[in-house]
Design a protein around this motif. Sequence first.
Motif, PDB file in Angstrom:
ATOM      1  N   ASP A 167      -4.189  -2.740  -5.777  1.00  0.00           N
ATOM      2  CA  ASP A 167      -5.228  -1.709  -5.733  1.00  0.00           C
ATOM      3  C   ASP A 167      -4.863  -0.626  -6.745  1.00  0.00           C
ATOM      4  O   ASP A 167      -3.925   0.146  -6.541  1.00  0.00           O
ATOM      5  CB  ASP A 167      -5.311  -1.127  -4.318  1.00  0.00           C
ATOM      6  CG  ASP A 167      -6.451  -0.128  -4.147  1.00  0.00           C
ATOM      7  OD1 ASP A 167      -6.806   0.533  -5.131  1.00  0.00           O
ATOM      8  OD2 ASP A 167      -6.968  -0.009  -3.022  1.00  0.00           O
ATOM      9  N   THR A 227      -0.722   4.918   0.960  1.00  0.00           N
ATOM     10  CA  THR A 227      -1.179   4.957   2.347  1.00  0.00           C
ATOM     11  C   THR A 227       0.001   4.907   3.318  1.00  0.00           C
ATOM     12  O   THR A 227       0.035   5.632   4.306  1.00  0.00           O
ATOM     13  CB  THR A 227      -2.122   3.777   2.631  1.00  0.00           C
ATOM     14  OG1 THR A 227      -3.233   3.841   1.731  1.00  0.00           O
ATOM     15  CG2 THR A 227      -2.608   3.796   4.060  1.00  0.00           C
ATOM     16  N   ARG A 269       0.861  -1.186   0.000  1.00  0.00           N
ATOM     17  CA  ARG A 269       0.000   0.000   0.000  1.00  0.00           C
ATOM     18  C   ARG A 269       0.895   1.233   0.000  1.00  0.00           C
ATOM     19  O   ARG A 269       1.055   1.918   1.015  1.00  0.00           O
ATOM     20  CB  ARG A 269      -0.944  -0.019   1.204  1.00  0.00           C
ATOM     21  CG  ARG A 269      -1.860  -1.237   1.238  1.00  0.00           C
ATOM     22  CD  ARG A 269      -2.841  -1.214   2.380  1.00  0.00           C
ATOM     23  NE  ARG A 269      -3.753  -0.086   2.316  1.00  0.00           N
ATOM     24  CZ  ARG A 269      -4.834  -0.029   1.514  1.00  0.00           C
ATOM     25  NH1 ARG A 269      -5.100  -1.041   0.725  1.00  0.00           N
ATOM     26  NH2 ARG A 269      -5.614   1.029   1.517  1.00  0.00           N
ATOM     27  N   CYS A 315       1.260  -4.254  -5.138  1.00  0.00           N
ATOM     28  CA  CYS A 315       0.046  -3.465  -4.925  1.00  0.00           C
ATOM     29  C   CYS A 315      -1.006  -3.864  -5.968  1.00  0.00           C
ATOM     30  O   CYS A 315      -0.809  -3.632  -7.164  1.00  0.00           O
ATOM     31  CB  CYS A 315       0.365  -1.975  -5.034  1.00  0.00           C
ATOM     32  SG  CYS A 315      -1.088  -0.921  -4.846  1.00  0.00           S
ATOM     33  N   GLU A 342      -4.795   2.973  -5.365  1.00  0.00           N
ATOM     34  CA  GLU A 342      -3.639   3.181  -4.488  1.00  0.00           C
ATOM     35  C   GLU A 342      -2.380   3.388  -5.318  1.00  0.00           C
ATOM     36  O   GLU A 342      -1.565   4.283  -5.054  1.00  0.00           O
ATOM     37  CB  GLU A 342      -3.483   1.965  -3.571  1.00  0.00           C
ATOM     38  CG  GLU A 342      -2.267   2.019  -2.649  1.00  0.00           C
ATOM     39  CD  GLU A 342      -2.532   2.707  -1.327  1.00  0.00           C
ATOM     40  OE1 GLU A 342      -1.563   2.966  -0.604  1.00  0.00           O
ATOM     41  OE2 GLU A 342      -3.709   2.985  -1.021  1.00  0.00           O
TER      42      GLU A 342
END
Length: 540
Positions: free
Chosen positions: A205, A170, A167, A203, A208
Amino acid sequence: MAAFAYDLRRLRQEAGGPAYSTMARRSAAYSVTTYSRAAGGERLPTLPVVLAYVAACGGDPAAWEARWRRASEDVAAGRSSRADAEPSPYRGLARFEPGDGDLFFGRDRPVADLLGLTGRHRLVCVFGASGSGTSSLLRAGLIPRLRDPGYAGERPAAVRILTPGRRPFTTHAAALVAAAAVPASDGDTWLVVDQFEEVFGLCDDAAERAAFIDALVVAADPARRLRVVLGIRADFRPRCLEHPGLAAAIRVASLPLGRMTQAELREAIGRPAAARRLVVERALTEALVEEVAGRAGGLPMLSHALRETWRRRTARTLTLEAYERMGGLRGALARSAEAAYARLDPAEAETARQIMLRLVAPGAGAVDSRRPATRAELATIGAGGDRGGAAHAVLEALVRARLITVDGDRVELAHESLVTAWPRLRDWIEQDRETLRVHRWLTEAADAWEAVGRDRGVRISPVRLAQLGDFATEAGRGRLTALEADFIAAGLATHHRTIRNRQIVGVVIPLLSSLALVSGAAAWRQRRRHHLPGRRSRGG
Protein backbone atom coordinates in the motif's frame (compact mmCIF):
# COMPACT_ATOMS: atom_id res chain seq x y z
CA MET A 1 32.82 -45.02 19.68
CA ALA A 2 34.05 -48.32 21.12
CA ALA A 3 32.10 -50.35 18.55
CA PHE A 4 33.41 -48.20 15.70
CA ALA A 5 37.00 -48.58 16.93
CA TYR A 6 36.53 -52.36 17.23
CA ASP A 7 35.37 -52.48 13.60
CA LEU A 8 38.43 -50.53 12.51
CA ARG A 9 40.71 -52.98 14.29
CA ARG A 10 38.87 -55.92 12.71
CA LEU A 11 39.28 -54.34 9.26
CA ARG A 12 43.00 -54.14 9.88
CA GLN A 13 43.11 -57.76 10.94
CA GLU A 14 41.19 -58.86 7.84
CA ALA A 15 43.72 -56.92 5.73
CA GLY A 16 46.52 -59.09 7.13
CA GLY A 17 47.35 -57.00 10.19
CA PRO A 18 49.67 -54.39 8.59
CA ALA A 19 51.77 -52.47 11.07
CA TYR A 20 50.75 -48.88 11.70
CA SER A 21 54.13 -47.82 10.30
CA THR A 22 53.24 -49.66 7.06
CA MET A 23 49.86 -47.94 6.96
CA ALA A 24 51.55 -44.57 7.52
CA ARG A 25 53.86 -45.22 4.54
CA ARG A 26 50.89 -46.20 2.34
CA SER A 27 49.15 -42.97 3.26
CA ALA A 28 51.69 -40.30 4.03
CA ALA A 29 49.03 -37.88 5.33
CA TYR A 30 48.96 -39.25 8.89
CA SER A 31 51.38 -40.60 11.46
CA VAL A 32 51.60 -43.93 13.31
CA THR A 33 50.22 -42.25 16.43
CA THR A 34 47.17 -40.93 14.55
CA TYR A 35 46.26 -44.40 13.24
CA SER A 36 46.80 -45.96 16.64
CA ARG A 37 44.51 -43.44 18.33
CA ALA A 38 41.87 -43.90 15.63
CA ALA A 39 41.53 -47.57 16.60
CA GLY A 40 41.91 -46.93 20.32
CA GLY A 41 38.26 -46.03 20.94
CA GLU A 42 38.84 -43.12 23.32
CA ARG A 43 37.35 -40.63 20.85
CA LEU A 44 35.83 -40.78 17.40
CA PRO A 45 38.48 -40.05 14.73
CA THR A 46 37.84 -37.45 12.06
CA LEU A 47 36.46 -38.55 8.71
CA PRO A 48 39.71 -37.87 6.78
CA VAL A 49 41.64 -40.05 9.25
CA VAL A 50 39.07 -42.85 8.91
CA LEU A 51 39.19 -42.73 5.13
CA ALA A 52 42.99 -42.84 5.13
CA TYR A 53 42.93 -45.77 7.60
CA VAL A 54 40.39 -47.62 5.43
CA ALA A 55 42.37 -46.96 2.25
CA ALA A 56 45.54 -48.31 3.86
CA CYS A 57 43.62 -51.50 4.71
CA GLY A 58 41.93 -51.85 1.32
CA GLY A 59 38.40 -51.17 2.65
CA ASP A 60 35.43 -49.55 0.91
CA PRO A 61 35.63 -45.75 1.54
CA ALA A 62 31.95 -45.07 0.76
CA ALA A 63 30.68 -47.74 3.14
CA TRP A 64 33.00 -46.57 5.90
CA GLU A 65 32.03 -42.93 5.42
CA ALA A 66 28.39 -43.91 5.97
CA ARG A 67 29.33 -45.88 9.11
CA TRP A 68 31.37 -42.94 10.40
CA ARG A 69 28.46 -40.54 9.91
CA ARG A 70 26.14 -42.83 11.87
CA ALA A 71 28.72 -43.08 14.65
CA SER A 72 29.12 -39.30 14.62
CA GLU A 73 25.37 -38.81 15.07
CA ASP A 74 25.39 -41.31 17.95
CA VAL A 75 28.19 -39.38 19.63
CA ALA A 76 26.35 -36.09 19.15
CA ALA A 77 23.11 -37.54 20.52
CA GLY A 78 24.92 -38.83 23.57
CA ARG A 79 26.33 -35.41 24.30
CA SER A 80 23.27 -33.33 23.43
CA SER A 81 21.37 -33.89 26.69
CA ARG A 82 24.39 -32.82 28.72
CA ALA A 83 25.10 -29.92 26.38
CA ASP A 84 21.56 -28.59 26.52
CA ALA A 85 21.58 -28.56 30.32
CA GLU A 86 23.52 -25.28 30.32
CA PRO A 87 23.06 -22.18 28.16
CA SER A 88 25.07 -21.88 24.97
CA PRO A 89 27.45 -18.94 24.56
CA TYR A 90 26.43 -18.75 20.88
CA ARG A 91 23.08 -17.73 19.38
CA GLY A 92 23.14 -20.04 16.38
CA LEU A 93 20.95 -18.71 13.57
CA ALA A 94 18.97 -16.49 15.94
CA ARG A 95 19.84 -12.81 16.16
CA PHE A 96 21.30 -11.34 19.34
CA GLU A 97 18.74 -9.62 21.55
CA PRO A 98 19.22 -6.73 24.02
CA GLY A 99 19.71 -9.23 26.84
CA ASP A 100 22.63 -10.87 25.00
CA GLY A 101 24.95 -7.90 25.28
CA ASP A 102 27.36 -9.86 27.50
CA LEU A 103 27.95 -12.33 24.63
CA PHE A 104 28.06 -9.82 21.75
CA PHE A 105 31.66 -9.30 20.71
CA GLY A 106 33.63 -8.12 17.70
CA ARG A 107 31.57 -5.05 16.82
CA ASP A 108 32.94 -2.39 19.17
CA ARG A 109 34.06 -0.11 16.34
CA PRO A 110 30.75 0.08 14.42
CA VAL A 111 28.82 0.44 17.71
CA ALA A 112 31.01 3.41 18.64
CA ASP A 113 30.54 4.88 15.15
CA LEU A 114 26.78 4.44 15.45
CA LEU A 115 26.65 6.12 18.84
CA GLY A 116 28.65 9.02 17.39
CA LEU A 117 26.24 9.41 14.49
CA THR A 118 23.17 9.28 16.72
CA GLY A 119 24.71 11.96 18.91
CA ARG A 120 24.91 14.33 15.90
CA HIS A 121 21.77 13.35 13.97
CA ARG A 122 18.23 12.48 14.95
CA LEU A 123 17.65 10.06 12.06
CA VAL A 124 20.38 7.51 11.29
CA CYS A 125 20.37 4.62 8.78
CA VAL A 126 22.48 1.47 9.14
CA PHE A 127 22.96 -0.52 5.95
CA GLY A 128 24.21 -4.11 5.98
CA ALA A 129 24.08 -7.07 3.64
CA SER A 130 22.02 -10.09 4.64
CA GLY A 131 24.06 -12.05 7.16
CA SER A 132 26.21 -9.10 8.21
CA GLY A 133 24.61 -8.84 11.67
CA THR A 134 22.67 -5.57 11.32
CA SER A 135 19.83 -6.71 13.59
CA SER A 136 22.26 -7.95 16.23
CA LEU A 137 24.23 -4.68 16.08
CA LEU A 138 21.09 -2.67 16.83
CA ARG A 139 19.64 -5.00 19.44
CA ALA A 140 22.70 -6.26 21.36
CA GLY A 141 25.16 -3.51 20.45
CA LEU A 142 23.27 -0.21 20.50
CA ILE A 143 20.31 -0.73 22.85
CA PRO A 144 22.26 -2.06 25.90
CA ARG A 145 24.59 0.94 25.65
CA LEU A 146 21.67 3.36 25.54
CA ARG A 147 20.23 1.72 28.66
CA ASP A 148 23.57 1.60 30.46
CA PRO A 149 23.61 4.05 33.42
CA GLY A 150 27.11 5.03 32.29
CA TYR A 151 25.92 6.07 28.82
CA ALA A 152 27.69 9.35 27.99
CA GLY A 153 24.81 10.85 25.99
CA GLU A 154 21.46 12.18 27.16
CA ARG A 155 19.62 9.38 28.95
CA PRO A 156 16.68 8.17 26.79
CA ALA A 157 13.14 8.64 28.03
CA ALA A 158 12.28 5.30 26.39
CA VAL A 159 13.76 2.84 23.91
CA ARG A 160 11.38 1.10 21.51
CA ILE A 161 12.16 -1.48 18.86
CA LEU A 162 9.87 -2.65 16.06
CA THR A 163 9.78 -4.30 12.67
CA PRO A 164 7.45 -2.69 10.08
CA GLY A 165 5.32 -5.62 8.88
CA ARG A 166 2.65 -5.35 6.20
CA ARG A 167 0.85 -2.27 7.57
CA PRO A 168 3.62 -0.31 9.26
CA PHE A 169 1.84 2.98 9.92
CA THR A 170 -1.47 1.48 11.03
CA THR A 171 0.26 -1.05 13.29
CA HIS A 172 2.89 1.23 14.84
CA ALA A 173 1.28 4.71 14.85
CA ALA A 174 1.36 4.89 18.66
CA ALA A 175 5.06 4.02 18.77
CA LEU A 176 5.89 6.92 16.44
CA VAL A 177 5.03 9.44 19.14
CA ALA A 178 7.43 10.34 21.96
CA ALA A 179 6.74 8.88 25.37
CA ALA A 180 4.07 10.93 27.17
CA ALA A 181 4.32 12.62 30.58
CA VAL A 182 8.11 12.61 30.59
CA PRO A 183 9.87 15.95 31.14
CA ALA A 184 12.03 17.06 28.22
CA SER A 185 15.06 17.04 30.49
CA ASP A 186 14.74 13.25 30.74
CA GLY A 187 15.77 12.89 27.12
CA ASP A 188 14.25 11.79 23.84
CA THR A 189 12.41 8.60 22.96
CA TRP A 190 14.55 6.30 20.82
CA LEU A 191 12.86 4.31 18.07
CA VAL A 192 14.88 1.45 16.56
CA VAL A 193 13.30 0.10 13.37
CA ASP A 194 14.82 -3.27 12.51
CA GLN A 195 14.37 -4.83 9.04
CA PHE A 196 13.16 -1.52 7.65
CA GLU A 197 13.19 -3.08 4.15
CA GLU A 198 9.84 -4.67 5.01
CA VAL A 199 8.16 -1.38 4.10
CA PHE A 200 9.09 -2.21 0.50
CA GLY A 201 9.06 -6.01 0.56
CA LEU A 202 5.84 -6.57 2.55
CA CYS A 203 3.77 -3.38 2.42
CA ASP A 204 2.06 -3.07 -0.98
CA ASP A 205 0.00 0.00 0.00
CA ALA A 206 1.87 3.08 -1.25
CA ALA A 207 -0.09 5.47 1.00
CA GLU A 208 0.57 3.32 4.08
CA ARG A 209 4.27 3.16 3.23
CA ALA A 210 4.55 6.90 2.63
CA ALA A 211 2.77 7.73 5.89
CA PHE A 212 5.15 5.52 7.87
CA ILE A 213 8.29 6.95 6.26
CA ASP A 214 7.02 10.52 6.64
CA ALA A 215 6.41 9.91 10.35
CA LEU A 216 10.00 8.73 10.75
CA VAL A 217 11.54 11.55 8.72
CA VAL A 218 9.88 14.28 10.82
CA ALA A 219 11.92 12.99 13.76
CA ALA A 220 14.58 15.41 12.49
CA ASP A 221 12.48 18.12 14.18
CA PRO A 222 13.77 18.39 17.78
CA ALA A 223 10.28 19.36 18.92
CA ARG A 224 9.18 15.79 18.19
CA ARG A 225 11.56 14.49 20.88
CA LEU A 226 12.28 11.35 18.83
CA ARG A 227 15.52 9.78 17.70
CA VAL A 228 15.25 7.14 15.00
CA VAL A 229 17.70 4.43 13.94
CA LEU A 230 16.83 2.35 10.88
CA GLY A 231 18.40 -1.04 10.15
CA ILE A 232 18.16 -1.65 6.40
CA ARG A 233 19.31 -4.48 4.14
CA ALA A 234 21.86 -3.00 1.77
CA ASP A 235 20.18 -4.10 -1.45
CA PHE A 236 17.14 -1.94 -0.56
CA ARG A 237 19.15 1.28 -0.49
CA PRO A 238 17.92 2.34 -3.99
CA ARG A 239 14.31 2.02 -2.82
CA CYS A 240 15.07 4.22 0.20
CA LEU A 241 16.46 6.92 -2.09
CA GLU A 242 13.07 7.19 -3.83
CA HIS A 243 11.76 9.10 -0.79
CA PRO A 244 13.27 12.64 -0.76
CA GLY A 245 13.29 13.07 3.01
CA LEU A 246 14.81 9.66 3.63
CA ALA A 247 17.35 10.20 0.85
CA ALA A 248 18.45 13.45 2.51
CA ALA A 249 18.95 11.67 5.84
CA ILE A 250 20.94 8.88 4.17
CA ARG A 251 23.30 11.41 2.58
CA VAL A 252 24.30 12.91 5.93
CA ALA A 253 23.81 10.12 8.50
CA SER A 254 24.24 6.57 7.29
CA LEU A 255 26.54 3.81 8.49
CA PRO A 256 27.57 0.98 6.16
CA LEU A 257 28.15 -2.22 8.13
CA GLY A 258 30.92 -4.15 6.42
CA ARG A 259 32.41 -7.58 6.99
CA MET A 260 34.19 -8.26 10.24
CA THR A 261 37.97 -8.14 10.23
CA GLN A 262 39.96 -11.21 11.22
CA ALA A 263 40.64 -9.68 14.63
CA GLU A 264 36.91 -9.01 15.14
CA LEU A 265 36.07 -12.57 14.08
CA ARG A 266 38.51 -13.96 16.65
CA GLU A 267 36.77 -11.91 19.34
CA ALA A 268 33.34 -13.12 18.22
CA ILE A 269 34.57 -16.74 18.36
CA GLY A 270 36.66 -16.79 21.50
CA ARG A 271 35.23 -14.26 23.94
CA PRO A 272 31.69 -15.69 24.29
CA ALA A 273 33.26 -19.06 25.15
CA ALA A 274 35.61 -17.44 27.67
CA ALA A 275 32.60 -15.71 29.28
CA ARG A 276 31.25 -19.20 30.05
CA ARG A 277 34.65 -20.61 31.08
CA LEU A 278 35.07 -22.58 27.89
CA VAL A 279 38.03 -22.91 25.56
CA VAL A 280 38.08 -22.82 21.76
CA GLU A 281 40.98 -24.68 20.21
CA ARG A 282 43.31 -22.31 18.40
CA ALA A 283 43.20 -24.57 15.34
CA LEU A 284 39.41 -24.31 15.28
CA THR A 285 39.51 -20.52 15.61
CA GLU A 286 41.95 -20.19 12.71
CA ALA A 287 39.96 -22.58 10.54
CA LEU A 288 36.78 -20.60 11.16
CA VAL A 289 38.44 -17.24 10.55
CA GLU A 290 39.90 -18.47 7.29
CA GLU A 291 36.55 -19.80 6.10
CA VAL A 292 34.39 -16.84 7.15
CA ALA A 293 36.68 -13.87 6.43
CA GLY A 294 36.06 -13.94 2.68
CA ARG A 295 32.45 -15.11 2.76
CA ALA A 296 29.57 -12.68 2.27
CA GLY A 297 26.82 -13.20 4.86
CA GLY A 298 28.77 -15.84 6.73
CA LEU A 299 28.12 -14.67 10.31
CA PRO A 300 24.90 -16.63 10.95
CA MET A 301 26.50 -19.81 9.62
CA LEU A 302 29.54 -19.16 11.82
CA SER A 303 27.34 -18.72 14.87
CA HIS A 304 25.37 -21.88 14.06
CA ALA A 305 28.54 -23.93 13.51
CA LEU A 306 29.91 -22.70 16.84
CA ARG A 307 26.71 -23.61 18.63
CA GLU A 308 26.74 -27.12 17.14
CA THR A 309 30.44 -27.52 17.95
CA TRP A 310 29.71 -26.41 21.51
CA ARG A 311 27.03 -29.12 21.76
CA ARG A 312 29.68 -31.68 20.70
CA ARG A 313 32.47 -30.26 22.88
CA THR A 314 34.99 -32.41 24.70
CA ALA A 315 34.84 -31.47 28.41
CA ARG A 316 35.19 -27.64 28.33
CA THR A 317 36.85 -27.45 24.93
CA LEU A 318 35.39 -26.76 21.47
CA THR A 319 37.54 -28.80 19.09
CA LEU A 320 38.43 -28.69 15.43
CA GLU A 321 37.63 -32.41 15.27
CA ALA A 322 34.00 -31.84 16.28
CA TYR A 323 33.67 -29.02 13.76
CA GLU A 324 35.07 -31.13 10.93
CA ARG A 325 32.71 -33.98 11.78
CA MET A 326 29.81 -31.64 11.06
CA GLY A 327 31.11 -30.77 7.61
CA GLY A 328 32.10 -27.13 8.13
CA LEU A 329 29.89 -24.06 7.95
CA ARG A 330 27.37 -25.12 5.34
CA GLY A 331 27.53 -28.75 6.38
CA ALA A 332 26.59 -27.88 9.97
CA LEU A 333 23.56 -25.91 8.90
CA ALA A 334 22.39 -28.42 6.30
CA ARG A 335 22.87 -31.38 8.67
CA SER A 336 20.89 -29.68 11.44
CA ALA A 337 18.03 -28.88 9.09
CA GLU A 338 18.04 -32.36 7.56
CA ALA A 339 18.13 -34.02 10.98
CA ALA A 340 15.07 -32.02 12.09
CA TYR A 341 13.25 -32.84 8.85
CA ALA A 342 14.10 -36.55 9.10
CA ARG A 343 12.39 -36.80 12.51
CA LEU A 344 9.00 -35.92 10.95
CA ASP A 345 6.57 -38.48 9.61
CA PRO A 346 5.43 -38.10 5.95
CA ALA A 347 2.37 -35.96 6.76
CA GLU A 348 4.40 -33.74 9.10
CA ALA A 349 7.17 -33.46 6.50
CA GLU A 350 4.67 -32.16 3.93
CA THR A 351 3.34 -29.65 6.46
CA ALA A 352 6.91 -28.54 7.21
CA ARG A 353 7.52 -28.01 3.49
CA GLN A 354 4.44 -25.82 3.23
CA ILE A 355 5.39 -23.81 6.31
CA MET A 356 8.97 -23.25 5.15
CA LEU A 357 7.86 -22.17 1.68
CA ARG A 358 5.37 -19.70 3.15
CA LEU A 359 8.29 -18.09 4.98
CA VAL A 360 10.16 -17.39 1.73
CA ALA A 361 9.66 -14.50 -0.71
CA PRO A 362 10.92 -15.64 -4.13
CA GLY A 363 13.03 -12.94 -5.73
CA ALA A 364 11.84 -11.21 -8.89
CA GLY A 365 15.09 -9.86 -10.25
CA ALA A 366 16.51 -10.03 -6.71
CA VAL A 367 17.71 -12.66 -4.27
CA ASP A 368 15.22 -14.87 -2.46
CA SER A 369 14.56 -13.64 1.05
CA ARG A 370 12.65 -14.61 4.15
CA ARG A 371 9.07 -13.50 4.59
CA PRO A 372 7.40 -13.24 8.00
CA ALA A 373 3.97 -14.77 8.47
CA THR A 374 1.45 -14.80 11.30
CA ARG A 375 0.47 -17.78 13.39
CA ALA A 376 -3.07 -17.41 12.04
CA GLU A 377 -1.80 -17.74 8.46
CA LEU A 378 0.05 -20.96 9.31
CA ALA A 379 -2.61 -22.45 11.59
CA THR A 380 -4.75 -24.13 8.94
CA ILE A 381 -2.17 -25.37 6.44
CA GLY A 382 -0.90 -28.91 6.27
CA ALA A 383 -1.80 -32.43 5.31
CA GLY A 384 -4.36 -34.70 6.97
CA GLY A 385 -7.65 -34.09 8.70
CA ASP A 386 -6.52 -32.14 11.76
CA ARG A 387 -4.73 -29.43 9.79
CA GLY A 388 -4.61 -26.93 12.64
CA GLY A 389 -3.19 -29.45 15.11
CA ALA A 390 -0.67 -30.73 12.57
CA ALA A 391 0.51 -27.22 11.76
CA HIS A 392 0.96 -26.38 15.46
CA ALA A 393 2.96 -29.56 16.16
CA VAL A 394 5.25 -29.05 13.17
CA LEU A 395 5.69 -25.38 13.98
CA GLU A 396 6.88 -26.28 17.47
CA ALA A 397 9.27 -28.91 16.05
CA LEU A 398 10.81 -26.35 13.69
CA VAL A 399 11.16 -23.87 16.54
CA ARG A 400 12.94 -26.47 18.70
CA ALA A 401 15.30 -27.19 15.79
CA ARG A 402 15.95 -23.42 15.58
CA LEU A 403 15.00 -23.32 11.91
CA ILE A 404 12.29 -20.74 12.57
CA THR A 405 11.64 -18.16 15.24
CA VAL A 406 8.37 -17.04 16.81
CA ASP A 407 7.99 -13.57 18.32
CA GLY A 408 4.44 -13.09 19.53
CA ASP A 409 2.27 -13.64 16.45
CA ARG A 410 5.17 -13.21 14.03
CA VAL A 411 6.83 -16.32 12.55
CA GLU A 412 9.88 -16.27 10.26
CA LEU A 413 12.94 -18.24 9.18
CA ALA A 414 15.70 -18.11 11.76
CA HIS A 415 17.91 -16.58 9.08
CA GLU A 416 17.98 -15.99 5.34
CA SER A 417 21.12 -18.11 5.09
CA LEU A 418 18.83 -21.15 5.32
CA VAL A 419 17.53 -20.31 1.84
CA THR A 420 20.91 -21.00 0.26
CA ALA A 421 22.63 -23.27 2.79
CA TRP A 422 19.93 -25.95 3.07
CA PRO A 423 19.82 -27.80 -0.28
CA ARG A 424 16.38 -29.29 0.33
CA LEU A 425 14.77 -25.88 0.91
CA ARG A 426 16.59 -24.45 -2.10
CA ASP A 427 15.28 -27.30 -4.26
CA TRP A 428 11.71 -26.74 -3.01
CA ILE A 429 11.95 -23.08 -3.97
CA GLU A 430 13.31 -23.80 -7.44
CA GLN A 431 10.66 -26.44 -8.13
CA ASP A 432 7.81 -24.14 -7.05
CA ARG A 433 9.19 -20.69 -7.90
CA GLU A 434 6.38 -19.52 -10.21
CA THR A 435 3.66 -21.05 -8.03
CA LEU A 436 5.22 -19.35 -5.00
CA ARG A 437 5.04 -15.95 -6.69
CA VAL A 438 1.37 -16.48 -7.46
CA HIS A 439 0.79 -17.71 -3.89
CA ARG A 440 2.43 -14.61 -2.41
CA TRP A 441 0.06 -12.47 -4.51
CA LEU A 442 -2.88 -14.56 -3.35
CA THR A 443 -1.99 -14.21 0.34
CA GLU A 444 -1.64 -10.42 0.13
CA ALA A 445 -4.81 -10.03 -1.97
CA ALA A 446 -6.80 -12.19 0.47
CA ASP A 447 -5.54 -10.13 3.42
CA ALA A 448 -6.61 -6.92 1.66
CA TRP A 449 -10.01 -8.46 0.93
CA GLU A 450 -10.40 -9.37 4.60
CA ALA A 451 -9.45 -5.83 5.64
CA VAL A 452 -12.32 -4.32 3.62
CA GLY A 453 -14.94 -6.70 4.93
CA ARG A 454 -14.85 -9.52 2.38
CA ASP A 455 -16.65 -7.76 -0.45
CA ARG A 456 -18.93 -10.34 -2.10
CA GLY A 457 -18.29 -8.82 -5.53
CA VAL A 458 -14.50 -9.17 -5.41
CA ARG A 459 -13.07 -9.50 -8.91
CA ILE A 460 -10.08 -11.64 -9.88
CA SER A 461 -8.95 -11.27 -13.47
CA PRO A 462 -9.32 -14.29 -15.75
CA VAL A 463 -5.54 -14.37 -16.16
CA ARG A 464 -5.07 -14.59 -12.38
CA LEU A 465 -7.77 -17.22 -12.08
CA ALA A 466 -5.93 -19.31 -14.65
CA GLN A 467 -2.71 -18.90 -12.66
CA LEU A 468 -4.54 -20.04 -9.53
CA GLY A 469 -5.56 -23.26 -11.25
CA ASP A 470 -2.88 -25.27 -9.42
CA PHE A 471 -4.69 -24.55 -6.16
CA ALA A 472 -7.94 -26.10 -7.46
CA THR A 473 -6.48 -29.61 -7.16
CA GLU A 474 -6.76 -31.60 -3.94
CA ALA A 475 -3.04 -31.18 -3.28
CA GLY A 476 -3.25 -27.49 -4.06
CA ARG A 477 -6.16 -26.89 -1.68
CA GLY A 478 -4.04 -28.32 1.12
CA ARG A 479 -1.65 -25.40 0.68
CA LEU A 480 -4.31 -22.75 1.23
CA THR A 481 -5.44 -21.05 4.39
CA ALA A 482 -9.18 -20.82 4.99
CA LEU A 483 -9.05 -17.12 4.08
CA GLU A 484 -7.26 -17.79 0.80
CA ALA A 485 -9.74 -20.53 -0.14
CA ASP A 486 -12.66 -18.20 0.63
CA PHE A 487 -11.10 -15.43 -1.45
CA ILE A 488 -10.69 -17.71 -4.48
CA ALA A 489 -14.25 -18.99 -4.06
CA ALA A 490 -15.61 -15.42 -3.94
CA GLY A 491 -13.58 -14.46 -6.99
CA LEU A 492 -14.81 -17.51 -8.91
CA ALA A 493 -18.41 -16.76 -7.94
CA THR A 494 -18.07 -13.20 -9.27
CA HIS A 495 -16.43 -14.52 -12.44
CA HIS A 496 -19.24 -17.05 -13.01
CA ARG A 497 -21.91 -14.37 -12.41
CA THR A 498 -20.17 -12.15 -14.93
CA ILE A 499 -20.11 -14.97 -17.49
CA ARG A 500 -23.80 -15.76 -16.90
CA ASN A 501 -24.71 -12.10 -17.24
CA ARG A 502 -22.77 -11.89 -20.47
CA GLN A 503 -24.48 -15.00 -21.74
CA ILE A 504 -27.87 -13.55 -20.87
CA VAL A 505 -26.94 -10.29 -22.54
CA GLY A 506 -25.69 -12.27 -25.54
CA VAL A 507 -29.12 -13.86 -25.93
CA VAL A 508 -31.32 -10.89 -25.00
CA ILE A 509 -29.65 -8.24 -27.15
CA PRO A 510 -29.99 -10.20 -30.43
CA LEU A 511 -33.58 -11.03 -29.46
CA LEU A 512 -34.35 -7.39 -28.72
CA SER A 513 -32.65 -6.40 -31.94
CA SER A 514 -34.76 -8.90 -33.87
CA LEU A 515 -37.92 -7.67 -32.20
CA ALA A 516 -36.95 -4.12 -32.98
CA LEU A 517 -36.38 -5.04 -36.61
CA VAL A 518 -39.71 -6.86 -36.83
CA SER A 519 -41.52 -4.00 -35.15
CA GLY A 520 -39.80 -1.49 -37.39
CA ALA A 521 -40.66 -3.48 -40.50
CA ALA A 522 -44.29 -3.74 -39.43
CA ALA A 523 -44.50 -0.01 -38.82
CA TRP A 524 -42.92 0.70 -42.17
CA ARG A 525 -45.43 -1.51 -43.92
CA GLN A 526 -48.25 0.17 -42.10
CA ARG A 527 -47.08 3.61 -43.12
CA ARG A 528 -46.60 2.41 -46.69
CA ARG A 529 -50.20 1.11 -46.89
CA HIS A 530 -51.54 4.45 -45.78
CA HIS A 531 -49.59 6.34 -48.46
CA LEU A 532 -50.06 4.08 -51.52
CA PRO A 533 -52.29 5.67 -54.28
CA GLY A 534 -54.56 2.61 -54.53
CA ARG A 535 -55.43 3.02 -50.89
CA ARG A 536 -56.82 6.55 -51.18
CA SER A 537 -60.48 7.24 -50.41
CA ARG A 538 -62.94 7.01 -53.40
CA GLY A 539 -64.63 10.24 -52.51
CA GLY A 540 -61.45 12.16 -52.64
